[in-house]
Design a protein around this motif. Structure first.
Motif, PDB file in Angstrom:
ATOM      1  N   ASN A   1       0.917 -11.680  -3.415  1.00  9.64           N
ATOM      2  CA  ASN A   1       1.575 -12.450  -4.472  1.00  9.64           C
ATOM      3  C   ASN A   1       0.589 -13.126  -5.423  1.00  9.64           C
ATOM      4  O   ASN A   1       1.008 -13.827  -6.350  1.00  9.64           O
ATOM      5  CB  ASN A   1       2.508 -13.505  -3.854  1.00  9.64           C
ATOM      6  CG  ASN A   1       3.800 -12.896  -3.375  1.00  9.64           C
ATOM      7  OD1 ASN A   1       4.578 -12.351  -4.139  1.00  9.64           O
ATOM      8  ND2 ASN A   1       4.038 -12.969  -2.068  1.00  9.64           N
TER       9      ASN A   1
ATOM     10  N   VAL B   1       7.007  -9.371  -0.274  1.00 12.55           N
ATOM     11  CA  VAL B   1       7.170  -8.201  -1.137  1.00 12.55           C
ATOM     12  C   VAL B   1       8.146  -7.259  -0.440  1.00 12.55           C
ATOM     13  O   VAL B   1       7.770  -6.330   0.262  1.00 12.55           O
ATOM     14  CB  VAL B   1       5.818  -7.507  -1.391  1.00 12.55           C
ATOM     15  CG1 VAL B   1       5.998  -6.289  -2.300  1.00 12.55           C
ATOM     16  CG2 VAL B   1       4.836  -8.481  -2.002  1.00 12.55           C
ATOM     17  N   THR B   2       9.431  -7.549  -0.593  1.00  4.50           N
ATOM     18  CA  THR B   2      10.458  -6.749   0.075  1.00  4.50           C
ATOM     19  C   THR B   2      11.418  -6.126  -0.929  1.00  4.50           C
ATOM     20  O   THR B   2      11.581  -4.929  -0.987  1.00  4.50           O
ATOM     21  CB  THR B   2      11.244  -7.603   1.083  1.00  4.50           C
ATOM     22  OG1 THR B   2      11.735  -8.791   0.422  1.00  4.50           O
ATOM     23  CG2 THR B   2      10.347  -8.033   2.240  1.00  4.50           C
TER      24      THR B   2
ATOM     25  N   LYS C   1      12.986  -4.834  -4.507  1.00  6.76           N
ATOM     26  CA  LYS C   1      12.417  -4.205  -5.688  1.00  6.76           C
ATOM     27  C   LYS C   1      12.394  -5.177  -6.857  1.00  6.76           C
ATOM     28  O   LYS C   1      13.278  -6.008  -7.026  1.00  6.76           O
ATOM     29  CB  LYS C   1      13.224  -2.961  -6.055  1.00  6.76           C
ATOM     30  CG  LYS C   1      13.019  -1.788  -5.127  1.00  6.76           C
ATOM     31  CD  LYS C   1      13.629  -0.517  -5.694  1.00  6.76           C
ATOM     32  CE  LYS C   1      15.128  -0.631  -5.844  1.00  6.76           C
ATOM     33  NZ  LYS C   1      15.719   0.650  -6.309  1.00  6.76           N
ATOM     34  N   LYS C   2      11.362  -5.066  -7.650  1.00  5.10           N
ATOM     35  CA  LYS C   2      11.247  -5.850  -8.879  1.00  5.10           C
ATOM     36  C   LYS C   2      10.757  -4.914  -9.971  1.00  5.10           C
ATOM     37  O   LYS C   2       9.643  -4.402  -9.902  1.00  5.10           O
ATOM     38  CB  LYS C   2      10.266  -7.010  -8.698  1.00  5.10           C
ATOM     39  CG  LYS C   2      10.037  -7.820  -9.978  1.00  5.10           C
ATOM     40  CD  LYS C   2       8.926  -8.838  -9.796  1.00  5.10           C
ATOM     41  CE  LYS C   2       8.622  -9.571 -11.086  1.00  5.10           C
ATOM     42  NZ  LYS C   2       7.475 -10.493 -10.957  1.00  5.10           N
TER      43      LYS C   2
ATOM     44  N   LYS D   1       1.632  -2.464   0.989  1.00  6.96           N
ATOM     45  CA  LYS D   1       1.786  -3.758   1.661  1.00  6.96           C
ATOM     46  C   LYS D   1       1.285  -3.715   3.100  1.00  6.96           C
ATOM     47  O   LYS D   1       0.698  -4.676   3.596  1.00  6.96           O
ATOM     48  CB  LYS D   1       3.253  -4.181   1.634  1.00  6.96           C
ATOM     49  CG  LYS D   1       3.547  -5.498   2.350  1.00  6.96           C
ATOM     50  CD  LYS D   1       5.023  -5.845   2.285  1.00  6.96           C
ATOM     51  CE  LYS D   1       5.285  -7.203   2.954  1.00  6.96           C
ATOM     52  NZ  LYS D   1       5.038  -7.158   4.403  1.00  6.96           N
TER      53      LYS D   1
ATOM     54  N   LYS E   1       6.259   0.070   1.109  1.00  6.98           N
ATOM     55  CA  LYS E   1       6.433  -0.931   0.057  1.00  6.98           C
ATOM     56  C   LYS E   1       5.086  -1.185  -0.622  1.00  6.98           C
ATOM     57  O   LYS E   1       4.077  -1.408   0.045  1.00  6.98           O
ATOM     58  CB  LYS E   1       7.007  -2.214   0.633  1.00  6.98           C
ATOM     59  CG  LYS E   1       8.404  -2.011   1.235  1.00  6.98           C
ATOM     60  CD  LYS E   1       9.018  -3.309   1.692  1.00  6.98           C
ATOM     61  CE  LYS E   1      10.373  -3.055   2.345  1.00  6.98           C
ATOM     62  NZ  LYS E   1      11.313  -2.384   1.435  1.00  6.98           N
ATOM     63  N   TYR E   2       5.128  -1.174  -1.950  1.00  6.97           N
ATOM     64  CA  TYR E   2       3.912  -1.329  -2.745  1.00  6.97           C
ATOM     65  C   TYR E   2       4.084  -2.464  -3.746  1.00  6.97           C
ATOM     66  O   TYR E   2       5.192  -2.800  -4.164  1.00  6.97           O
ATOM     67  CB  TYR E   2       3.605  -0.059  -3.530  1.00  6.97           C
ATOM     68  CG  TYR E   2       3.043   1.084  -2.726  1.00  6.97           C
ATOM     69  CD1 TYR E   2       1.691   1.422  -2.801  1.00  6.97           C
ATOM     70  CD2 TYR E   2       3.862   1.849  -1.892  1.00  6.97           C
ATOM     71  CE1 TYR E   2       1.173   2.480  -2.080  1.00  6.97           C
ATOM     72  CE2 TYR E   2       3.359   2.910  -1.165  1.00  6.97           C
ATOM     73  CZ  TYR E   2       2.008   3.226  -1.260  1.00  6.97           C
ATOM     74  OH  TYR E   2       1.501   4.280  -0.535  1.00  6.97           O
ATOM     75  N   LYS E   3       2.940  -3.025  -4.116  1.00  5.22           N
ATOM     76  CA  LYS E   3       2.874  -3.946  -5.234  1.00  5.22           C
ATOM     77  C   LYS E   3       2.101  -3.240  -6.342  1.00  5.22           C
ATOM     78  O   LYS E   3       1.079  -2.592  -6.084  1.00  5.22           O
ATOM     79  CB  LYS E   3       2.144  -5.228  -4.829  1.00  5.22           C
ATOM     80  CG  LYS E   3       2.191  -6.329  -5.883  1.00  5.22           C
ATOM     81  CD  LYS E   3       3.410  -7.196  -5.717  1.00  5.22           C
ATOM     82  CE  LYS E   3       3.342  -8.437  -6.605  1.00  5.22           C
ATOM     83  NZ  LYS E   3       4.408  -9.394  -6.282  1.00  5.22           N
TER      84      LYS E   3
ATOM     85  N   ASP F   1       3.679  -7.700 -12.861  1.00  2.00           N
ATOM     86  CA  ASP F   1       3.688  -7.229 -11.480  1.00  2.00           C
ATOM     87  C   ASP F   1       5.073  -6.709 -11.112  1.00  2.00           C
ATOM     88  O   ASP F   1       6.095  -7.210 -11.588  1.00  2.00           O
ATOM     89  CB  ASP F   1       3.269  -8.343 -10.524  1.00  2.00           C
ATOM     90  CG  ASP F   1       4.253  -9.502 -10.517  1.00  2.00           C
ATOM     91  OD1 ASP F   1       5.025  -9.630  -9.546  1.00  2.00           O
ATOM     92  OD2 ASP F   1       4.266 -10.279 -11.498  1.00  2.00           O
TER      93      ASP F   1
ATOM     94  N   ASN G   1       7.446  -4.829  -7.703  1.00  2.00           N
ATOM     95  CA  ASN G   1       7.586  -4.434  -6.306  1.00  2.00           C
ATOM     96  C   ASN G   1       8.262  -3.065  -6.267  1.00  2.00           C
ATOM     97  O   ASN G   1       9.312  -2.868  -6.880  1.00  2.00           O
ATOM     98  CB  ASN G   1       8.442  -5.435  -5.529  1.00  2.00           C
ATOM     99  CG  ASN G   1       7.830  -6.829  -5.525  1.00  2.00           C
ATOM    100  OD1 ASN G   1       6.622  -6.987  -5.696  1.00  2.00           O
ATOM    101  ND2 ASN G   1       8.652  -7.837  -5.336  1.00  2.00           N
TER     102      ASN G   1
ATOM    103  N   ASP H   1       9.405   0.434  -3.878  1.00  2.00           N
ATOM    104  CA  ASP H   1       9.682   1.039  -2.578  1.00  2.00           C
ATOM    105  C   ASP H   1       9.476   2.542  -2.723  1.00  2.00           C
ATOM    106  O   ASP H   1      10.272   3.228  -3.370  1.00  2.00           O
ATOM    107  CB  ASP H   1      11.106   0.728  -2.128  1.00  2.00           C
ATOM    108  CG  ASP H   1      11.365   1.120  -0.687  1.00  2.00           C
ATOM    109  OD1 ASP H   1      10.403   1.563  -0.025  1.00  2.00           O
ATOM    110  OD2 ASP H   1      12.508   1.009  -0.225  1.00  2.00           O
TER     111      ASP H   1
END
Length: 285
Positions: free
Chosen positions: A97, A156-157, A159-160, A217, A246-248, A263, A265, A267
């Protein structure tokens, strides 16, 4: 000052033709389609990144001097300019984060130094990216501990896919299509006052239109992606992601002399998982 423990040096994969295209094992070049090859197969441990800090104990909320020494057989290594800088350091908190892309400055003794303040305690990963003089790029990861209060943040779970920065709205348009096993297209739109910006609105940043970084992640697998021109999207890239999870993602771009960092988030689903979902929907119909 002391050296901090570091993880094994990571292998970078680049294209034999345009070597500025890089990725991970199993990726193909987004420009010519050739398989990327490892640039560190001969001796992946020949370069060492030694980190010292002033003060020795890093405390949250207090500035610390970070000194990086790039060595080979205990001798200082001269570096080429790569993407406009001698050395790139991506500083990322364990929970993904907090992110900073910093560029330590060459000192008289051959080391590279920069002052940084960490506002939260905990573990941080420092991905150091550089190019020894006349050699291929090297990526190394260090880990440091920052003393002090650890302020928990959102995992980071979920989606964003939309990020708001200053007056800009940055949209990662195709997050539902991200999966392993094929070329992944990254389509990023930028809006200001409800007007879509074009590639011509962006200024060069580190030798290209934008800087894209993804990290897994779970195992902190690191992937840098270089944008390519596109008539519809101001930031567009192609890559091949080999591992689900899961990726950032961080996307940096420059407008009117200011660098903005968005940034997201993501999947990443496996190709087999996607096929099962399609079969399930077909069965329900």
């Amino acid at each position: 000052m002391e050296n901090h423990r570091h993880a094994p040096q990571m292998s970078i994969y680049t294209c034999p033709m345009p070597p500025e295209v890089n990725g991970t094992q199993g990726n193909s070049c987004s420009t010519c389609g050739m398989d990327l090859r490892s640039v560190q197969q001969e001796n992946p441990d020949q370069y060492q990144v030694q980190l010292a800090t002033l003060p020795q104990i890093i405390e949250a909320g207090h500035p610390v001097r970070l000194l990086f020494a790039i060595k080979k057989k205990q001798k200082q290594v001269a570096l080429d300019i790569s993407d406009e800088m001698n050395i790139h350091v991506m500083v990322i908190s364990e929970d993904l984060n907090w992110f900073r892309h910093i560029h330590p400055v060459l000192q008289q003794d051959g080391s590279y130094a920069i002052t940084q303040t960490f506002h939260n305690g905990g573990k941080y990963h420092l991905f150091t990216y550089f190019k020894p003089l006349g050699k291929e790029h090297v990526l190394n990861m260090l880990e440091i501990e920052v003393k002090g209060y650890y302020m928990t943040s959102r995992e980071v779970t979920s989606k964003k896919q939309i990020c708001y920065i200053d007056d800009y709205t940055i949209i990662l348009e195709n997050t539902d299509n991200f999966k392993t096993g094929n070329i992944q297209r990254i389509k990023i739109a930028i809006e200001k006052c409800e007007k879509k910006l074009h590639n011509s609105s962006l200024e060069q940043y580190l030798g290209t239109s934008a800087h894209i970084l993804m990290i897994n992640k779970t195992d902190k697998e690191f992937l840098q992606i270089r944008p390519i021109p596109h008539v519809q999207y101001p930031i567009y890239a192609e890559t091949n992601i080999t591992k689900a999870g899961k990726y950032k993602m961080w996307v940096q771009f420059k407008i009117h002399g200011k660098v903005h960092t968005a940034d997201f988030n993501i999947d990443i689903r496996s190709i087999k998982e996607s096929e099962k979902e399609v079969q399930l929907r077909q069965h329900q119909v």
